[in-house]
Design a protein around this motif. Structure first.
Motif, PDB file in Angstrom:
ATOM      1  N   VAL A 150       0.856  -1.189   0.000  1.00 38.37           N
ATOM      2  CA  VAL A 150       0.000   0.000   0.000  1.00 38.37           C
ATOM      3  C   VAL A 150       0.890   1.236   0.000  1.00 38.37           C
ATOM      4  O   VAL A 150       2.063   1.174   0.373  1.00 38.37           O
ATOM      5  N   ARG A 151       0.323   2.357  -0.435  1.00 38.95           N
ATOM      6  CA  ARG A 151       1.072   3.610  -0.347  1.00 38.95           C
ATOM      7  C   ARG A 151       1.269   3.980   1.122  1.00 38.95           C
ATOM      8  O   ARG A 151       0.449   3.649   1.977  1.00 38.95           O
ATOM      9  N   LYS A 152       2.336   4.676   1.405  1.00 41.69           N
ATOM     10  CA  LYS A 152       2.649   5.038   2.778  1.00 41.69           C
ATOM     11  C   LYS A 152       1.556   5.918   3.388  1.00 41.69           C
ATOM     12  O   LYS A 152       1.195   5.753   4.556  1.00 41.69           O
ATOM     13  N   ASP A 153       1.012   6.836   2.592  1.00 40.42           N
ATOM     14  CA  ASP A 153      -0.036   7.721   3.120  1.00 40.42           C
ATOM     15  C   ASP A 153      -1.297   6.944   3.472  1.00 40.42           C
ATOM     16  O   ASP A 153      -2.002   7.274   4.437  1.00 40.42           O
ATOM     17  N   ILE A 154      -1.571   5.899   2.714  1.00 36.91           N
ATOM     18  CA  ILE A 154      -2.734   5.058   2.994  1.00 36.91           C
ATOM     19  C   ILE A 154      -2.494   4.223   4.247  1.00 36.91           C
ATOM     20  O   ILE A 154      -3.386   4.063   5.088  1.00 36.91           O
ATOM     21  N   ALA A 155      -1.290   3.710   4.383  1.00 36.37           N
ATOM     22  CA  ALA A 155      -0.947   2.933   5.579  1.00 36.37           C
ATOM     23  C   ALA A 155      -1.094   3.791   6.833  1.00 36.37           C
ATOM     24  O   ALA A 155      -1.599   3.330   7.865  1.00 36.37           O
ATOM     25  N   GLU A 156      -0.667   5.040   6.740  1.00 36.18           N
ATOM     26  CA  GLU A 156      -0.760   5.947   7.886  1.00 36.18           C
ATOM     27  C   GLU A 156      -2.206   6.368   8.153  1.00 36.18           C
ATOM     28  O   GLU A 156      -2.638   6.446   9.308  1.00 36.18           O
ATOM     29  N   LYS A 157      -2.936   6.613   7.089  1.00 40.30           N
ATOM     30  CA  LYS A 157      -4.334   7.051   7.230  1.00 40.30           C
ATOM     31  C   LYS A 157      -5.181   6.015   7.958  1.00 40.30           C
ATOM     32  O   LYS A 157      -5.987   6.345   8.836  1.00 40.30           O
ATOM     33  N   ARG A 177      -8.424   1.362  -4.203  1.00 37.21           N
ATOM     34  CA  ARG A 177      -8.201   0.722  -5.503  1.00 37.21           C
ATOM     35  C   ARG A 177      -7.027  -0.241  -5.412  1.00 37.21           C
ATOM     36  O   ARG A 177      -5.979   0.096  -4.860  1.00 37.21           O
ATOM     37  N   PHE A 178      -7.235  -1.435  -5.979  1.00 37.51           N
ATOM     38  CA  PHE A 178      -6.239  -2.503  -5.897  1.00 37.51           C
ATOM     39  C   PHE A 178      -5.774  -2.870  -7.299  1.00 37.51           C
ATOM     40  O   PHE A 178      -6.575  -3.261  -8.148  1.00 37.51           O
ATOM     41  N   TYR A 206     -13.233  -1.465  -7.819  1.00 40.67           N
ATOM     42  CA  TYR A 206     -11.943  -0.995  -7.299  1.00 40.67           C
ATOM     43  C   TYR A 206     -10.763  -1.864  -7.749  1.00 40.67           C
ATOM     44  O   TYR A 206      -9.627  -1.642  -7.314  1.00 40.67           O
ATOM     45  N   LEU A 207     -11.026  -2.855  -8.605  1.00 40.12           N
ATOM     46  CA  LEU A 207      -9.964  -3.717  -9.113  1.00 40.12           C
ATOM     47  C   LEU A 207      -9.392  -3.156 -10.417  1.00 40.12           C
ATOM     48  O   LEU A 207     -10.145  -2.811 -11.338  1.00 40.12           O
ATOM     49  N   ALA A 226      -3.534   0.371  -3.272  1.00 45.37           N
ATOM     50  CA  ALA A 226      -2.951  -0.913  -2.862  1.00 45.37           C
ATOM     51  C   ALA A 226      -2.664  -1.747  -4.099  1.00 45.37           C
ATOM     52  O   ALA A 226      -3.175  -1.464  -5.189  1.00 45.37           O
ATOM     53  N   GLY A 227      -1.850  -2.775  -3.924  1.00 50.37           N
ATOM     54  CA  GLY A 227      -1.542  -3.609  -5.082  1.00 50.37           C
ATOM     55  C   GLY A 227      -0.804  -4.873  -4.719  1.00 50.37           C
ATOM     56  O   GLY A 227      -0.321  -5.050  -3.598  1.00 50.37           O
ATOM     57  N   LEU A 228      -0.720  -5.751  -5.709  1.00 53.41           N
ATOM     58  CA  LEU A 228       0.014  -7.003  -5.572  1.00 53.41           C
ATOM     59  C   LEU A 228       1.488  -6.744  -5.836  1.00 53.41           C
ATOM     60  O   LEU A 228       1.847  -6.056  -6.790  1.00 53.41           O
ATOM     61  N   ALA A 229       2.350  -7.296  -4.988  1.00 54.80           N
ATOM     62  CA  ALA A 229       3.788  -7.059  -5.137  1.00 54.80           C
ATOM     63  C   ALA A 229       4.553  -8.324  -4.821  1.00 54.80           C
ATOM     64  O   ALA A 229       4.012  -9.283  -4.262  1.00 54.80           O
ATOM     65  N   PHE A 230       5.818  -8.319  -5.192  1.00 56.13           N
ATOM     66  CA  PHE A 230       6.736  -9.362  -4.726  1.00 56.13           C
ATOM     67  C   PHE A 230       7.358  -8.845  -3.436  1.00 56.13           C
ATOM     68  O   PHE A 230       7.804  -7.699  -3.358  1.00 56.13           O
ATOM     69  N   THR A 231       7.400  -9.686  -2.438  1.00 52.63           N
ATOM     70  CA  THR A 231       7.728  -9.226  -1.088  1.00 52.63           C
ATOM     71  C   THR A 231       9.146  -8.691  -0.926  1.00 52.63           C
ATOM     72  O   THR A 231       9.425  -7.980   0.040  1.00 52.63           O
ATOM     73  N   THR A 232      10.056  -9.029  -1.834  1.00 54.44           N
ATOM     74  CA  THR A 232      11.428  -8.538  -1.691  1.00 54.44           C
ATOM     75  C   THR A 232      11.817  -7.592  -2.825  1.00 54.44           C
ATOM     76  O   THR A 232      13.000  -7.318  -3.028  1.00 54.44           O
TER      77      THR A 232
END
Length: 316
Positions: A150-157, A177-178, A206-207, A226-232
């Protein structure tokens, strides 16, 4: 490939003198002494390979530099190739070891269903490969699998730390939105499995479907929350994004572990414990930072690997 050339008696005498000089050098640690002694007994050369993407190059290079520092006879074949190349190279003895991912062998080699449990996945591949004369050493905490960013601002919000925290907000109707890929959204072990594990349904409005690597850019440009990512993936850190903890284990496990041919472990029984000192240091956050230094900061793999080993006290 090992290179042995015959240059006559004089060359043999010079080589013998060099072995004598370097084999008897003092001031080594306990680990180094063991490796030096083994090397002096005509033990096999350890040929280290790797796949070709940044993370694999780092893991292979760190292993080569570390074992070289310990005094092992090592050869560098880092960057040899992907699974179709490097797995047969290990099986045939062209290389002695490389870092592999538990889920990769489970799914692509064993043709097994994905596993969502680290210990179970490791046990399955370890037992399978013991029959093939291949030894899996202890796996690292790093798990290079899918995750939710997720974006940092969204995580904080929304005070998001775990994936469950995000799902709570989606269930409340928050317009998050994902972005992911169409392939992931259609796979039975993709979005449908994710929704089942977390007991929710993502609103279709929202997809967002995008190419595999475009999701990071979409979050960076605020086209998604938000979105799908590779963890590293290095871009998570480089773009200031936040990787949420997969607290309900919705994604298959892909822990990285060193895999060696049995004759190497038989020849150097201290190797598993020495490699554990390295693998235990490598979690998602650590390898992500190392990936970033190469992919974003444009440092060389050799430099990043050596700096990490020095800071960790594994080499001097």
């Amino acid at each position: 490939m090992k290179r042995f050339f015959k240059y006559g008696l004089a060359a043999v005498l010079v080589l013998a003198l060099m072995v004598s000089i370097f084999g008897c050098s003092g001031g080594q640690s306990g680990d180094n002494k063991d490796a030096k002694t083994s090397a002096g007994q005509n033990k096999p050369t350890i040929v280290i390979g790797s796949k070709t993407f940044t993370e694999a190059l780092l893991l292979g290079t760190m292993t080569y530099q570390y074992l070289q520092h310990l005094g092992y006879p090592v050869e560098n074949k880092v960057g040899l190739g992907e699974l179709a190349v490097i797995r047969p190279a290990l099986e045939s003895g062209q290389i002695s070891g490389y870092w592999e991912y538990t889920g990769t062998v489970l799914i692509n080699v064993m043709k097994h269903e994905p596993s969502f449990d680290e210990e179970e996945c490791y046990r399955l591949v370890k037992e399978w490969d013991e029959k093939n004369g291949l030894i899996w050493l202890d796996y690292a905490p790093l798990n290079d699998t899918y995750g939710i960013m997720v974006r940092k601002d969204i995580a904080e919000k929304y005070n998001l730390k775990k994936t469950s925290d995000l799902i709570e907000q989606i269930k409340k109707g928050e317009p998050i939105r994902f972005v992911s890929t169409q392939e992931y959204n259609e796979r039975p072990d993709g979005l449908a499995h994710f929704e089942k594990v977390y007991d929710f349904k993502y609103p279709k409005k929202y997809l967002i479907n995008a190419a595999l690597n475009v999701g990071y850019e979409a979050l960076k440009s605020k086209q998604a929350e938000a979105g799908l990512a590779f963890t590293t993936d290095a871009r998570v850190k480089a773009y200031g994004l936040v990787m949420l903890e997969d607290d309900k284990k919705a994604f298959p496990v892909y822990n990285a572990a060193p895999v060696f041919r049995k004759e190497i472990i038989d020849a150097y029984p201290q190797l598993p414990e020495q490699m554990k000192k390295l693998s235990s240091l490598l979690d998602d956050e650590t390898i992500m930072e190392l990936n970033k230094q190469v992919d974003v900061d444009k440092k060389s793999v050799d430099e990043v690997s050596r700096e990490f080993l020095k800071k960790s006290g594994l080499i001097s």
